[in-house]
Design an enzyme around this catalytic site. Sequence first.
Site, mmCIF file in Angstrom:
data_model
loop_
_atom_site.group_PDB
_atom_site.id
_atom_site.type_symbol
_atom_site.label_atom_id
_atom_site.label_comp_id
_atom_site.label_asym_id
_atom_site.label_seq_id
_atom_site.Cartn_x
_atom_site.Cartn_y
_atom_site.Cartn_z
ATOM 1 N N GLY A 141 0.834 -1.200 0.000
ATOM 2 C CA GLY A 141 0.000 0.000 0.000
ATOM 3 C C GLY A 141 0.863 1.241 0.000
ATOM 4 O O GLY A 141 2.059 1.173 -0.307
ATOM 5 N N ASN A 142 0.275 2.375 0.319
ATOM 6 C CA ASN A 142 1.068 3.602 0.429
ATOM 7 C C ASN A 142 0.450 4.488 1.513
ATOM 8 O O ASN A 142 -0.575 4.144 2.094
ATOM 9 C CB ASN A 142 1.171 4.318 -0.921
ATOM 10 C CG ASN A 142 -0.188 4.727 -1.447
ATOM 11 O OD1 ASN A 142 -0.877 5.529 -0.832
ATOM 12 N ND2 ASN A 142 -0.584 4.148 -2.583
ATOM 13 N N ARG A 143 1.090 5.623 1.754
ATOM 14 C CA ARG A 143 0.698 6.438 2.917
ATOM 15 C C ARG A 143 -0.419 7.441 2.627
ATOM 16 O O ARG A 143 -0.711 8.295 3.450
ATOM 17 C CB ARG A 143 1.913 7.215 3.426
ATOM 18 C CG ARG A 143 3.024 6.330 3.932
ATOM 19 C CD ARG A 143 4.161 7.217 4.456
ATOM 20 N NE ARG A 143 5.401 6.478 4.533
ATOM 21 C CZ ARG A 143 5.706 5.654 5.518
ATOM 22 N NH1 ARG A 143 4.868 5.462 6.497
ATOM 23 N NH2 ARG A 143 6.863 5.020 5.498
ATOM 24 N N ALA A 160 -3.869 7.834 -4.876
ATOM 25 C CA ALA A 160 -2.478 7.387 -4.988
ATOM 26 C C ALA A 160 -2.529 5.901 -5.362
ATOM 27 O O ALA A 160 -2.526 5.036 -4.491
ATOM 28 C CB ALA A 160 -1.755 7.596 -3.668
#
Length: 402
Positions: free
Chosen positions: A210-212, A278
Amino acid sequence: MLSGKKILLGITGGIAAYKTTYLVRLLIKAGAEVRVVLSPSAREFVTPLSLSTLSKNPVYWAYYDKDAEDGLWNNHVELGLWADLMIIAPLTANTMAKMAQGQSDNFLMAVYLSTKCPVYFAPAMDLDMYKHPATQANIEGLQSFGHILIPAESGELASGLEGQGRMAEPETILKTINDHLATNAPLYGKNILINAGPTYEAIDPVRFIGNRSSGKMGMALAEAAADYGASVHLVLGPSSVSTKNPQINIVRVESTKEMYEACLDQFPQADWSILSAAVSDYRPKNAADQKLKKTGDTMHLELIENPDILKTLGGLKRNDQLLVGFALETQNAEENAVKKLNTKNCDWIVLNQADKTERGFGHDTNEVLLISRQGQKEKLELKPKKELAYEILDRLIQHHTD
Ligand code: CTP
């Protein structure tokens, strides 16, 4: 502003109901489609036949018409969701109190409670009833729901008394709605698709890539667009942000593939699409069905490229659609953003630079540069994402609405 719009006209039982036949005519002349819902007592003042003849649509007053041959019931939820806006005129003190309380003891109230659109209300009653603190409190209550008051006018009342309480004239009702839409709802009637948040790509049932991204910027855009009158479709990746705004329809997704499908599904109906998510560029080639066990050795994960949602939509874009992408860059920011703008066929790109602590992922503030296909540039200084969302929309409105 009303051309092509679907308008629900709720009529309650006051003498001013007779003026609503003329109001229907004005709305039809303005190019709107009108459906009328009567409260039970409104039928004493105005006939369904006059209203259906003028509106060229059936008129509703009950869930079920026992005289109707088809035996079908009227679906209040469908009717409520059908509307782009609702007008309740005349609005009696009694129905106003029910609206303020959320009571649903007749078909009109059930339709009203099912709407997600802007609601305009034009009270009509005798002057002492209008002045009563309970009525004034109910008016304030409805305004606190975001409903728009079309104030009663002063003059001779049906009781013979003089004062404020007459329903605004149909021309005034129409003008108030038009003026309100033009000034406060610059995106009224627009369908806007927004995607937001991160995506999660499964490695196994318990792990993911995943990402932030927090989804805060996309949610701020969705709320600002709804506040400007748009119908918003938000495709939201795994994120803790949420909203209660009824004009925002949220589809929750997890992976890029799900986000891709949900966006593709909504894109044909969207006037504007703003892709702020994102999105994960890669996903594990094979997600394991069971939790992976450690082996005591190095682990290799094979990743394959995900579909590019923005690029796909750019390829499908019609001339009447506006497509806005986001770009997150850490070096050669402007040059890379312009490259993305062109290769993904966007009209605008919103450039985020992830090199300052107060802006970008997870923060409540952001600073961006908007770049258009024609080379226009708009720098928006560091500010809370909620404010920035309005500014981004203001710039787009400035360039893309008549
Ligand atoms: N985007 C998308 N689908 C992807 C990747 C990105 O729709 N698979 C969209 C993002 O939502 C954003 C824009 O493309 O609107 C640019 O995303 P960004 O992550 O900045 O760039 P990428 O295209 O992924 O390129 P790179 O990671 O190489 O910078």
